[in-house]
Design a protein around this motif. Structure first.
Motif, short mmCIF file in Angstrom:
data_model
loop_
_atom_site.label_atom_id
_atom_site.label_comp_id
_atom_site.label_asym_id
_atom_site.label_seq_id
_atom_site.Cartn_x
_atom_site.Cartn_y
_atom_site.Cartn_z
N GLU A 121 0.88 -1.27 -0.08
CA GLU A 121 0.07 0.01 0.10
C GLU A 121 0.80 1.25 -0.05
O GLU A 121 0.52 2.25 -0.95
CB GLU A 121 -1.18 0.08 1.27
CG GLU A 121 -2.06 1.02 1.27
CD GLU A 121 -2.75 0.72 -0.03
OE1 GLU A 121 -3.19 2.03 -0.88
OE2 GLU A 121 -3.26 -0.13 -0.23
N VAL A 122 1.78 1.22 0.69
CA VAL A 122 2.63 2.55 0.89
C VAL A 122 3.70 2.68 -0.33
O VAL A 122 3.80 3.64 -0.87
CB VAL A 122 3.57 2.29 2.17
CG1 VAL A 122 4.90 3.50 2.07
CG2 VAL A 122 2.87 2.35 3.36
N GLU A 123 4.16 1.40 -1.04
CA GLU A 123 4.79 1.53 -2.30
C GLU A 123 4.08 2.02 -3.39
O GLU A 123 4.46 2.98 -4.28
CB GLU A 123 5.48 0.41 -2.47
CG GLU A 123 6.20 -0.18 -1.65
CD GLU A 123 7.53 0.71 -1.57
OE1 GLU A 123 7.91 1.14 -2.50
OE2 GLU A 123 8.01 0.96 -0.35
N ARG A 154 -3.82 4.46 -6.95
CA ARG A 154 -4.34 4.81 -5.78
C ARG A 154 -6.05 4.25 -5.47
O ARG A 154 -6.52 4.58 -4.42
CB ARG A 154 -4.47 6.30 -5.79
CG ARG A 154 -3.22 7.03 -5.28
CD ARG A 154 -2.95 8.51 -5.55
NE ARG A 154 -2.08 9.11 -5.00
CZ ARG A 154 -1.75 10.45 -5.43
NH1 ARG A 154 -2.30 11.04 -6.24
NH2 ARG A 154 -0.59 10.87 -4.77
N ASP A 155 -6.30 3.23 -6.30
CA ASP A 155 -7.58 2.99 -6.37
C ASP A 155 -7.68 1.54 -5.68
O ASP A 155 -7.24 0.62 -6.03
CB ASP A 155 -7.98 2.47 -7.86
CG ASP A 155 -9.41 2.42 -7.89
OD1 ASP A 155 -10.18 2.11 -6.84
OD2 ASP A 155 -10.01 2.09 -8.97
N ARG A 156 -7.79 2.00 -4.33
CA ARG A 156 -8.08 0.77 -3.35
C ARG A 156 -9.18 -0.27 -3.86
O ARG A 156 -9.52 -1.38 -3.39
CB ARG A 156 -8.23 1.20 -1.94
CG ARG A 156 -7.05 2.03 -1.60
CD ARG A 156 -7.31 2.23 0.02
NE ARG A 156 -5.99 3.00 0.31
CZ ARG A 156 -5.81 3.43 1.54
NH1 ARG A 156 -6.39 2.73 2.71
NH2 ARG A 156 -4.62 4.05 2.11
N ALA A 157 -10.28 -0.03 -4.55
CA ALA A 157 -11.31 -0.80 -5.28
C ALA A 157 -10.67 -1.88 -6.10
O ALA A 157 -11.39 -2.86 -6.42
CB ALA A 157 -12.26 -0.21 -5.85
N CYS A 158 -9.44 -1.64 -6.79
CA CYS A 158 -8.80 -2.41 -7.76
C CYS A 158 -8.03 -3.61 -6.60
O CYS A 158 -7.65 -3.40 -5.80
CB CYS A 158 -7.96 -1.84 -8.44
SG CYS A 158 -8.55 -0.72 -9.62
N THR A 159 -7.85 -4.87 -7.22
CA THR A 159 -7.01 -5.70 -6.55
C THR A 159 -5.74 -5.35 -6.59
O THR A 159 -5.20 -4.61 -7.45
CB THR A 159 -7.08 -7.24 -7.23
OG1 THR A 159 -6.71 -6.91 -8.72
CG2 THR A 159 -8.67 -7.61 -7.26
N GLU A 160 -4.91 -5.88 -5.58
CA GLU A 160 -3.48 -5.68 -5.56
C GLU A 160 -2.74 -5.89 -6.98
O GLU A 160 -1.75 -5.30 -7.22
CB GLU A 160 -2.75 -6.42 -4.40
CG GLU A 160 -1.29 -5.97 -4.24
CD GLU A 160 -0.66 -6.76 -3.11
OE1 GLU A 160 -0.17 -7.72 -3.38
OE2 GLU A 160 -0.75 -6.20 -1.97
N ARG A 161 -3.13 -7.02 -7.65
CA ARG A 161 -2.66 -7.56 -8.72
C ARG A 161 -2.75 -6.55 -9.97
O ARG A 161 -1.85 -6.11 -10.81
CB ARG A 161 -3.15 -8.84 -9.17
CG ARG A 161 -2.55 -9.35 -10.67
CD ARG A 161 -3.34 -10.85 -10.89
NE ARG A 161 -2.76 -11.66 -9.96
CZ ARG A 161 -1.60 -12.47 -9.91
NH1 ARG A 161 -0.82 -12.18 -11.03
NH2 ARG A 161 -1.34 -13.27 -9.28
N ALA A 166 -0.47 -1.96 -13.24
CA ALA A 166 -0.15 -0.66 -13.75
C ALA A 166 1.27 -0.09 -13.22
O ALA A 166 1.58 0.78 -14.02
CB ALA A 166 -1.26 0.19 -12.86
N ALA A 167 1.71 -0.38 -11.98
CA ALA A 167 2.97 0.00 -11.54
C ALA A 167 3.94 -0.57 -12.32
O ALA A 167 5.02 0.37 -12.68
CB ALA A 167 3.11 -0.58 -10.22
N LEU A 168 3.90 -1.71 -13.03
CA LEU A 168 4.98 -2.10 -13.72
C LEU A 168 4.89 -2.27 -15.19
O LEU A 168 5.50 -2.85 -15.97
CB LEU A 168 5.23 -3.52 -13.11
CG LEU A 168 5.59 -3.90 -11.61
CD1 LEU A 168 5.99 -5.04 -11.22
CD2 LEU A 168 6.75 -3.15 -11.42
N ASP A 169 3.83 -1.42 -15.61
CA ASP A 169 3.78 -1.13 -17.03
C ASP A 169 4.75 -1.12 -17.94
O ASP A 169 5.45 0.35 -17.55
CB ASP A 169 2.57 -0.32 -17.20
CG ASP A 169 1.73 -0.09 -18.81
OD1 ASP A 169 2.62 -0.64 -19.68
OD2 ASP A 169 0.66 0.20 -19.03
#
Length: 213
Positions: A121-123, A154-161, A166-169
């Motif tokens: 979450e913090v990352e 920032r969308d906590r409604a999305c799964t962590e995956r 999105a982060a590693l796109d």
């Protein structure tokens, strides 16, 4: 000497092509000029760099006098390689700019934490803030792509995956890799390059033989 604009800046050394005497290196119009350097920096940040060049002789037009930019690949060892292709004969100058790629460092560490099963979450928030700093520095056509990535992070409604994807796109990574950090930018000294016309290569053979031959 390198011009260091930050007390903890990256050292750029062993730049080539360069001649032992300091005279301009030489190339032929239309040939690819490969530029190499070694980047050195304390710490474990990922490094990024770019190559800039321009024509500087009296015959250069306004367009040729503007800096052109090309990406530079940086190895884990700090070896950096880029290239450019001068199209017309004349005198050119080139330089390398390097910086700590904080977005790439964040993605590297995020992969490690995800692999270790840590809470991310913090990352995700750290990454969103990093991308926010870069939005206004990328081309206008690419800004929406970064904003979408920030929103997903920032969308906590999305799964962590989904957020991790999105982060590693790779497309987002490519956009941010081309953006230098204005607060942590090292620019090397400028080196000169003499670019001759192609005829100079063939004509040089005559210098080996007397004209009578």
């Amino acid at each position: 000497m390198n011009m260091l604009r930050h007390p903890y800046a990256t050292l750029i050394r062993d730049i080539s092509p360069v001649t032992p005497s300091g005279a301009p290196a030489r190339s032929i119009a239309g040939d690819v000029v490969e530029v190499r350097a070694q980047l050195v920096r304390d710490g474990h940040d990922e490094l990024a760099a770019r190559l800039r060049w321009r024509r500087v002789d009296g015959a250069a037009d306004r367009k040729e006098r503007r800096w052109a930019v090309a990406p530079v690949g940086v190895e884990h060892s700090g070896g950096a390689v880029g290239s450019f292709r001068p199209r017309s004969p004349g005198r050119y100058e080139f330089e390398i700019q390097a910086w700590a790629d904080r977005a790439a460092t964040w993605r590297r560490d995020l992969r490690l934490r995800a692999g270790a099963g840590e809470d991310l979450e913090v990352e995700f928030e750290v990454g969103a803030q990093l991308l926010e700093r870069l939005v206004d520095q990328v081309a206008r056509r690419d800004r929406e792509r970064l904003r979408d990535a920030i929103e997903q992070l920032r969308d906590r409604a999305c799964t962590e995956r989904v957020r991790l994807t999105a982060a590693l796109d790779d497309a987002v990574a490519a956009l941010t890799a081309a953006v230098p950090d204005p607060d942590d930018l090292t620019t090397s000294s400028r080196l000169t390059l003499r670019v001759d016309p192609e005829l100079a290569v063939r004509g040089a053979w005559y210098e080996f033989f007397p004209r009578s031959e």
